[in-house]
Design a protein around this motif. Structure first.
Motif, PDB file in Angstrom:
ATOM      1  N   LEU A  80     -24.186  30.046 -28.466  1.00 51.31           N
ATOM      2  CA  LEU A  80     -25.231  29.479 -27.615  1.00 51.31           C
ATOM      3  C   LEU A  80     -26.497  29.203 -28.426  1.00 51.31           C
ATOM      4  CD1 LEU A  80     -24.964  31.600 -24.326  1.00 51.31           C
ATOM      5  CD2 LEU A  80     -23.830  29.450 -24.899  1.00 51.31           C
ATOM      6  N   ALA A  81     -26.819  30.118 -29.335  1.00 48.75           N
ATOM      7  CA  ALA A  81     -28.005  29.921 -30.178  1.00 48.75           C
ATOM      8  C   ALA A  81     -27.792  28.785 -31.171  1.00 48.75           C
ATOM      9  CB  ALA A  81     -28.345  31.219 -30.908  1.00 48.75           C
ATOM     10  N   ASN A  82     -26.645  28.786 -31.833  1.00 49.23           N
ATOM     11  CA  ASN A  82     -26.380  27.782 -32.865  1.00 49.23           C
ATOM     12  C   ASN A  82     -26.314  26.370 -32.295  1.00 49.23           C
ATOM     13  OD1 ASN A  82     -26.247  29.828 -34.746  1.00 49.23           O
ATOM     14  ND2 ASN A  82     -24.014  29.919 -34.790  1.00 49.23           N
ATOM     15  N   TYR A  83     -25.783  26.228 -31.082  1.00 48.89           N
ATOM     16  CA  TYR A  83     -25.649  24.910 -30.451  1.00 48.89           C
ATOM     17  C   TYR A  83     -26.829  24.583 -29.529  1.00 48.89           C
ATOM     18  CZ  TYR A  83     -20.970  23.933 -32.225  1.00 48.89           C
ATOM     19  OH  TYR A  83     -19.907  23.644 -33.051  1.00 48.89           O
ATOM     20  N   GLU A  84     -27.847  25.429 -29.559  1.00 42.26           N
ATOM     21  CA  GLU A  84     -29.074  25.205 -28.799  1.00 42.26           C
ATOM     22  C   GLU A  84     -28.786  24.959 -27.317  1.00 42.26           C
ATOM     23  OE1 GLU A  84     -31.144  22.081 -30.838  1.00 42.26           O
ATOM     24  OE2 GLU A  84     -31.493  23.300 -32.630  1.00 42.26           O
ATOM     25  N   VAL A  85     -27.877  25.751 -26.761  1.00 43.81           N
ATOM     26  CA  VAL A  85     -27.508  25.637 -25.352  1.00 43.81           C
ATOM     27  C   VAL A  85     -28.702  26.026 -24.478  1.00 43.81           C
ATOM     28  CG1 VAL A  85     -26.060  26.635 -23.528  1.00 43.81           C
ATOM     29  CG2 VAL A  85     -25.053  26.019 -25.741  1.00 43.81           C
ATOM     30  N   ASN A  86     -28.960  25.218 -23.450  1.00 42.87           N
ATOM     31  CA  ASN A  86     -30.081  25.526 -22.551  1.00 42.87           C
ATOM     32  C   ASN A  86     -29.671  25.593 -21.081  1.00 42.87           C
ATOM     33  OD1 ASN A  86     -29.723  22.762 -22.123  1.00 42.87           O
ATOM     34  ND2 ASN A  86     -31.547  22.200 -23.321  1.00 42.87           N
ATOM     35  N   CYS A  87     -28.363  25.505 -20.812  1.00 38.28           N
ATOM     36  CA  CYS A  87     -27.872  25.706 -19.449  1.00 38.28           C
ATOM     37  C   CYS A  87     -26.424  26.175 -19.498  1.00 38.28           C
ATOM     38  CB  CYS A  87     -27.969  24.421 -18.634  1.00 38.28           C
ATOM     39  SG  CYS A  87     -27.495  24.642 -16.891  1.00 38.28           S
ATOM     40  N   ILE A 199     -34.506  19.865 -17.055  1.00 35.20           N
ATOM     41  CA  ILE A 199     -34.219  20.136 -18.464  1.00 35.20           C
ATOM     42  C   ILE A 199     -34.280  18.802 -19.208  1.00 35.20           C
ATOM     43  CG2 ILE A 199     -32.541  21.007 -20.131  1.00 35.20           C
ATOM     44  CD1 ILE A 199     -31.425  22.816 -17.971  1.00 35.20           C
ATOM     45  N   ALA A 200     -35.208  18.681 -20.145  1.00 33.72           N
ATOM     46  CA  ALA A 200     -35.459  17.397 -20.809  1.00 33.72           C
ATOM     47  C   ALA A 200     -34.265  16.899 -21.618  1.00 33.72           C
ATOM     48  CB  ALA A 200     -36.693  17.524 -21.701  1.00 33.72           C
ATOM     49  N   ASP A 201     -33.643  17.784 -22.351  1.00 34.45           N
ATOM     50  CA  ASP A 201     -32.501  17.411 -23.197  1.00 34.45           C
ATOM     51  C   ASP A 201     -31.369  18.403 -22.940  1.00 34.45           C
ATOM     52  OD1 ASP A 201     -30.800  16.407 -25.153  1.00 34.45           O
ATOM     53  OD2 ASP A 201     -31.795  17.472 -26.799  1.00 34.45           O
ATOM     54  N   PRO A 202     -30.602  18.205 -21.871  1.00 31.24           N
ATOM     55  CA  PRO A 202     -29.582  19.192 -21.485  1.00 31.24           C
ATOM     56  C   PRO A 202     -28.507  19.373 -22.554  1.00 31.24           C
ATOM     57  CG  PRO A 202     -30.005  17.639 -19.701  1.00 31.24           C
ATOM     58  CD  PRO A 202     -30.657  17.084 -20.924  1.00 31.24           C
ATOM     59  N   ARG A 203     -28.220  20.640 -22.837  1.00 29.57           N
ATOM     60  CA  ARG A 203     -27.132  20.991 -23.753  1.00 29.57           C
ATOM     61  C   ARG A 203     -26.319  22.096 -23.063  1.00 29.57           C
ATOM     62  NH1 ARG A 203     -27.264  18.988 -28.679  1.00 29.57           N
ATOM     63  NH2 ARG A 203     -26.104  20.714 -29.592  1.00 29.57           N
TER      64      ARG A 203
END
Length: 294
Positions: A80-87, A199-203
């Motif tokens: 999650l951290a490496n792929y910058e997951v935000n949801c 979320i501005a840039d959903p990942r």
């Protein structure tokens, strides 16, 4: 020269605390003791609690399960951290165990949980009530927008599917008289816009643990599955539910959608044979990694 760390370890047994010294800078302390440790590499140990020795295969599998669960959780946190997951879409949230674990491992993005079983839903809402970025939805996800009957009374194994013959042999709870309740099913692609709002840039990342129904949830994402940077699914090597796919079928579908395996962790085993019943399969879309290797 004796360090402060070593001095502290020497004092603890005097006040009733058991110490398992693992070497420079590492130790396990417990009021009950009974720990065993196995050295895995120069700087890594596997530590098991009381009763986790290897006198019988069943005892050993217990230690393996604990280790696999811990490794899987750490693996997911790093992904999650490496792929910058935000949801994180938490499908089959039960009482909120997965969401709470995400927070414990440092994830601070949005969590969107789905749980249709009334008793579990109440506890899930309690777990999320003070978390401003943790949404809870009282329905299940599937291939279609519909209302279906869910079997209750199987604790964490409540399912929209009937148990298989193997499942009935393995788990006595499947033989118990159960009730059913009508639950609403929604498609994942139908609720994504609302879930990702703000979320501005959903990942997004998709976690599924639906007792044999993961492939139905996956199908309900439609073309929008391409927006997910990673996913996690409980895949079955041995069929517990009628109509649920074998792990080879599920993984093939996930790979066809562009995901690649980053980890496989045993969830349950047969004590007598050692066969793995289910794995937690963690996958990611390599092209979505923020830093691309040459």
């Amino acid at each position: 020269m004796t360090t402060m760390f070593r001095k502290a370890l020497g004092v603890l047994p005097r006040v009733g605390v058991q110490v398992l010294d693992l070497g420079p800078g590492a130790a396990v302390v417990s009021r009950r003791g009974g720990y065993s440790a196995t050295k895995m590499s120069a700087d890594a140990w596997m530590v098991g609690g009381k009763g986790s020795g290897t006198r019988t295969p069943a005892d050993g599998w217990g230690l393996h399960k604990s280790a696999a669960s811990s490794l899987c959780s750490r693996h997911v946190a790093d992904l999650l951290a490496n792929y910058e997951v935000n949801c994180v879409f938490d499908v089959g949230a039960n009482k909120g165990q997965y969401g709470k674990q995400l927070r414990e491992f440092g994830y601070r993005g949005r969590i969107v949980s789905f749980e249709p079983v009334p008793d579990a839903l109440a506890k899930l809402r309690k777990a999320a009530e003070r978390d401003r970025d943790w949404q809870v939805h009282p329905f299940a996800l599937g291939r279609s927008e519909s209302v279906e009957n869910m079997h209750l009374g199987w604790k964490t194994m409540n399912s929209l599917l009937e148990p298989s013959e193997y499942g009935q042999q393995r788990y006595k709870r499947f033989a118990d008289t159960t009730s059913t309740t009508e639950v609403q099913l929604r498609r994942l692609d139908a609720i994504m816009d609302d879930a990702l709002a703000g979320i501005a840039d959903p990942r997004p990342y998709l976690k599924m643990d639906t007792q044999g129904f993961d492939m139905e949830v996956f199908a309900g994402a439609g073309k929008r599955i391409g927006e997910f940077v990673g996913m996690q699914s409980e895949v079955a090597a041995l069929q517990l539910y009628e109509g649920s796919p074998h792990m080879s079928e599920a993984i093939a579908a996930y790979e066809d959608a562009g995901f690649e395996i980053t980890g496989m962790y045993p969830v349950t085993r047969e004590g007598s044979t050692g066969r793995v019943v289910e794995f937690d399969c963690v996958l990611a879309r390599a092209s979505a990694a923020p830093v691309q290797l040459p």
